[in-house]
Design a protein around this motif. Structure first.
Motif, PDB file in Angstrom:
ATOM      1  N   ARG A 103       0.833  -0.771   0.192  1.00  0.00           N
ATOM      2  CA  ARG A 103       0.094   0.106  -0.215  1.00  0.00           C
ATOM      3  C   ARG A 103       1.049   1.733   0.149  1.00  0.00           C
ATOM      4  NH1 ARG A 103      -2.864  -1.392   4.192  1.00  0.00           N
ATOM      5  NH2 ARG A 103      -2.140  -0.950   5.986  1.00  0.00           N
ATOM      6  N   TYR A 104       1.619   1.152   0.999  1.00  0.00           N
ATOM      7  CA  TYR A 104       2.219   2.526   1.154  1.00  0.00           C
ATOM      8  C   TYR A 104       3.218   3.061  -0.139  1.00  0.00           C
ATOM      9  CZ  TYR A 104       0.734   3.609   5.337  1.00  0.00           C
ATOM     10  OH  TYR A 104      -0.597   4.303   6.598  1.00  0.00           O
ATOM     11  N   ASN A 105       3.979   1.413  -0.356  1.00  0.00           N
ATOM     12  CA  ASN A 105       5.368   1.656  -1.493  1.00  0.00           C
ATOM     13  C   ASN A 105       4.396   2.644  -2.862  1.00  0.00           C
ATOM     14  OD1 ASN A 105       7.449   0.961  -0.010  1.00  0.00           O
ATOM     15  ND2 ASN A 105       7.016  -1.450  -0.560  1.00  0.00           N
ATOM     16  N   TRP A 106       3.089   1.953  -2.865  1.00  0.00           N
ATOM     17  CA  TRP A 106       2.455   2.250  -4.065  1.00  0.00           C
ATOM     18  C   TRP A 106       2.013   3.771  -4.013  1.00  0.00           C
ATOM     19  CZ3 TRP A 106      -3.409   2.288  -5.170  1.00  0.00           C
ATOM     20  CH2 TRP A 106      -3.720   3.028  -6.171  1.00  0.00           C
ATOM     21  N   PHE A 107       1.840   4.537  -2.989  1.00  0.00           N
ATOM     22  CA  PHE A 107       0.728   5.318  -2.228  1.00  0.00           C
ATOM     23  C   PHE A 107       2.177   6.325  -3.218  1.00  0.00           C
ATOM     24  CE2 PHE A 107      -2.072   3.937   0.695  1.00  0.00           C
ATOM     25  CZ  PHE A 107      -3.290   3.868  -0.557  1.00  0.00           C
ATOM     26  N   SER A 108       3.425   6.068  -2.299  1.00  0.00           N
ATOM     27  CA  SER A 108       5.079   6.506  -2.467  1.00  0.00           C
ATOM     28  C   SER A 108       4.921   7.174  -4.179  1.00  0.00           C
ATOM     29  CB  SER A 108       5.776   5.970  -1.950  1.00  0.00           C
ATOM     30  OG  SER A 108       7.127   6.703  -1.813  1.00  0.00           O
ATOM     31  N   ASP A 109       4.898   5.728  -4.576  1.00  0.00           N
ATOM     32  CA  ASP A 109       5.455   5.511  -6.456  1.00  0.00           C
ATOM     33  C   ASP A 109       4.380   6.360  -7.142  1.00  0.00           C
ATOM     34  OD1 ASP A 109       7.254   3.711  -5.820  1.00  0.00           O
ATOM     35  OD2 ASP A 109       6.622   2.780  -6.315  1.00  0.00           O
ATOM     36  N   LEU A 110       3.061   6.624  -6.522  1.00  0.00           N
ATOM     37  CA  LEU A 110       2.122   7.323  -7.194  1.00  0.00           C
ATOM     38  C   LEU A 110       1.895   8.932  -6.931  1.00  0.00           C
ATOM     39  CD1 LEU A 110      -0.483   6.627  -8.792  1.00  0.00           C
ATOM     40  CD2 LEU A 110      -1.982   6.982  -6.848  1.00  0.00           C
ATOM     41  N   ALA A 111       2.130   9.359  -5.868  1.00  0.00           N
ATOM     42  CA  ALA A 111       2.799  11.100  -5.619  1.00  0.00           C
ATOM     43  C   ALA A 111       3.914  10.967  -6.110  1.00  0.00           C
ATOM     44  CB  ALA A 111       3.019  10.666  -3.914  1.00  0.00           C
ATOM     45  N   LYS A 112       5.170  10.706  -6.384  1.00  0.00           N
ATOM     46  CA  LYS A 112       6.055  11.689  -6.697  1.00  0.00           C
ATOM     47  C   LYS A 112       5.763  11.195  -8.508  1.00  0.00           C
ATOM     48  CE  LYS A 112      10.997   9.661  -7.643  1.00  0.00           C
ATOM     49  NZ  LYS A 112      12.158   9.083  -6.924  1.00  0.00           N
ATOM     50  N   GLN A 113       5.428   9.880  -8.752  1.00  0.00           N
ATOM     51  CA  GLN A 113       4.857   9.977 -10.507  1.00  0.00           C
ATOM     52  C   GLN A 113       3.901  11.289 -10.569  1.00  0.00           C
ATOM     53  OE1 GLN A 113       3.320   6.605 -11.225  1.00  0.00           O
ATOM     54  NE2 GLN A 113       5.650   5.243 -11.137  1.00  0.00           N
ATOM     55  N   LEU A 114       2.905  11.504  -9.996  1.00  0.00           N
ATOM     56  CA  LEU A 114       2.423  12.527 -10.252  1.00  0.00           C
ATOM     57  C   LEU A 114       2.048  13.995  -9.227  1.00  0.00           C
ATOM     58  CD1 LEU A 114      -0.876   9.852 -10.929  1.00  0.00           C
ATOM     59  CD2 LEU A 114       0.410  11.278 -12.812  1.00  0.00           C
ATOM     60  N   ASN A 115       3.467  13.961  -8.592  1.00  0.00           N
ATOM     61  CA  ASN A 115       3.694  15.397  -8.340  1.00  0.00           C
ATOM     62  C   ASN A 115       2.664  15.667  -7.312  1.00  0.00           C
ATOM     63  OD1 ASN A 115       5.796  15.993  -9.698  1.00  0.00           O
ATOM     64  ND2 ASN A 115       4.454  15.809 -11.238  1.00  0.00           N
ATOM     65  N   PHE A 116       1.640  14.478  -6.314  1.00  0.00           N
ATOM     66  CA  PHE A 116       0.900  14.760  -5.399  1.00  0.00           C
ATOM     67  C   PHE A 116       1.570  15.370  -4.429  1.00  0.00           C
ATOM     68  CE2 PHE A 116      -2.006  11.668  -7.779  1.00  0.00           C
ATOM     69  CZ  PHE A 116      -2.768  12.576  -7.322  1.00  0.00           C
TER      70      PHE A 116
END
Length: 436
Positions: A103-116
């Protein structure tokens, strides 16, 4: 609750108002209410949902609910499916830890890729109490008793001041629907056992339990600040040197303390060490004694403690041809150049007779059984004995490389050249080798 949350954000989390936010949503009451509140407050939000595929049709139903909920609020939503059971088996983890990691690895990757800017989770006051109790049961220090941090890097938990009762009341008042996770009803897991059996009893004993708990957290936080200040002042005295490889602590500074074990805990707890009597014994252990956590190593070296991270990197040997002039390594750069004469002698520089070398040369870590003929000495010596005589620590020994011609050592790099390759009166071609 809406006004209370708005006041809380204005006072403590104002940065959220100008941020691009990703909300972790399971479909349960907590994350649905958090989304509803943030939408009402007109924050810039999108949703992220994990389908762990652990509850069959129920997991798929959660995913469909989240999609419909996001559509109703006109919010962007990201969905990720995981083979959690296989991941847990491959990584030898229990399901809960595996799901958390995914969960947290995906959230982190998503935030990095889409600039959250931030990731919001719906942890609330009751979750915080449960975490406190879990840490207390397992054994912890002050840091573990502070509960869940409201802000931890990109992670923000804006509902921590609110109870599950307050959240449920808001959902009822605003006719909000959500999904119930059937696994939350079982007492198989420690958290659920506390939630269903222990916390209700504590609330019966003290109806103001959550408020009392918040006061306790505040007091513990203040105490932690004092401890942190004391620890930092101590570290200024105790740390002799710190670099990319190791941190060196003076044992004498620990021994001047009335309670060295407490300071050892505060200094090394974050590196995964748990056996504190063993850590304390290290202060008086023989040189070379080591203790290991999952991530770090602590070594007694004379009057020092050496802390280093455990790595699985395998250093490969480097082949050096006769035409190579510059060779990059993990520990510096080697320069090879012709010389007319021997100048000032330095540890990082040697002069050798080119005609005694067999190319290509090999640069590698030293090994047990390596022998060389130290320049300026008569006879041969094991590299292990030489390094011991030089009083190198275990860590320093592990960083030593040797330059070889065929199977013969030319240089214990940055330490001692080999007598067999030295420049003599008969030498016609001198090679200067320098490490920088």
């Amino acid at each position: 609750m809406l006004n209370s949350l708005q006041n809380h954000i204005n006072k403590n989390l104002a940065f959220l108002k100008e941020s691009k936010i990703l909300i972790a949503i399971s479909g349960g009451i907590d994350s649905v209410v958090l989304t509803h509140l943030c939408h009402k407050l007109k924050l810039n939000i999108a949703l992220a949902h994990c389908n762990f595929n652990l509850r069959g049709n129920e997991s798929d139903g959660d995913e469909q609910f989240v999609l419909q909920f996001a559509e109703g609020l006109d919010l962007e939503v990201f969905i990720q499916n995981f083979d959690t059971e296989n991941y847990a088996k491959t990584n030898k983890q229990n399901i809960q830890i595996a799901a958390r990691e995914l969960r947290y690895n995906w959230f982190s990757d998503l935030a990095k890729q889409l600039n959250f800017d931030y990731i919001l989770t719906a942890h609330h006051a009751d979750d915080n109490l449960e975490t406190f109790l879990i840490n207390f049961i397992r054994g912890t220090g002050l840091e573990g008793l502070k509960g869940i941090p409201e802000v931890n890097g990109q992670l923000v938990r804006p509902l921590l001041p609110f109870s599950n009762e307050t959240i449920a009341a808001y959902a009822k008042t605003n006719n909000i629907t959500w999904r119930d996770d059937s696994s939350n009803a079982t007492t198989k897991y420690v958290r659920n056992k506390l939630r269903h059996q222990v916390v209700p009893l504590l609330k019966e004993i003290n109806p103001s339990l959550l408020q009392s708990f918040q006061n306790t957290l505040s007091n513990l936080s203040d105490t932690t600040d004092i401890v942190e200040d004391s620890k930092n002042a101590f570290l200024e005295r105790a740390i002799e040197r710190a670099d990319a490889i190791q941190t060196i602590f003076k044992i004498s500074e620990f021994k001047t303390l009335k309670n060295p074990k407490a300071y050892l805990f505060e200094v090394f707890n974050s590196y995964g060490f748990t056996e504190w009597n063993d850590v304390l014994s290290l202060l008086d252990a023989e040189t070379g004694k080591q203790l290991f956590s999952k991530t770090h190593r602590l070594i007694k070296n004379r009057e020092q403690l050496l802390l280093t991270e455990i790595t699985s990197e395998i250093e490969e040997s480097i082949s050096i041809s006769k035409t190579d002039k510059i060779v990059e390594t993990t520990f510096g750069t080697l320069f090879f150049e012709e010389a007319d004469a021997i100048l000032k002698k330095q540890k990082n520089c040697i002069y050798v007779d080119v005609n005694t070398l067999d190319f290509p040369l090999t640069l590698r870590k030293w090994q047990e059984g390596d022998v060389f003929y130290p320049l300026g000495m008569t006879g041969k010596k094991k590299v292990s004995k030489y390094l011991k005589d030089e009083k190198l620590s275990i860590l320093d020994k592990e960083q030593v490389w040797v330059l070889c011609s065929e199977n013969e050592l030319v240089w214990v790099v940055n330490h001692r050249a080999d007598n067999r390759f030295k420049v003599t009166k008969n030498t016609k071609n001198i090679l200067k080798i320098t490490l920088e």
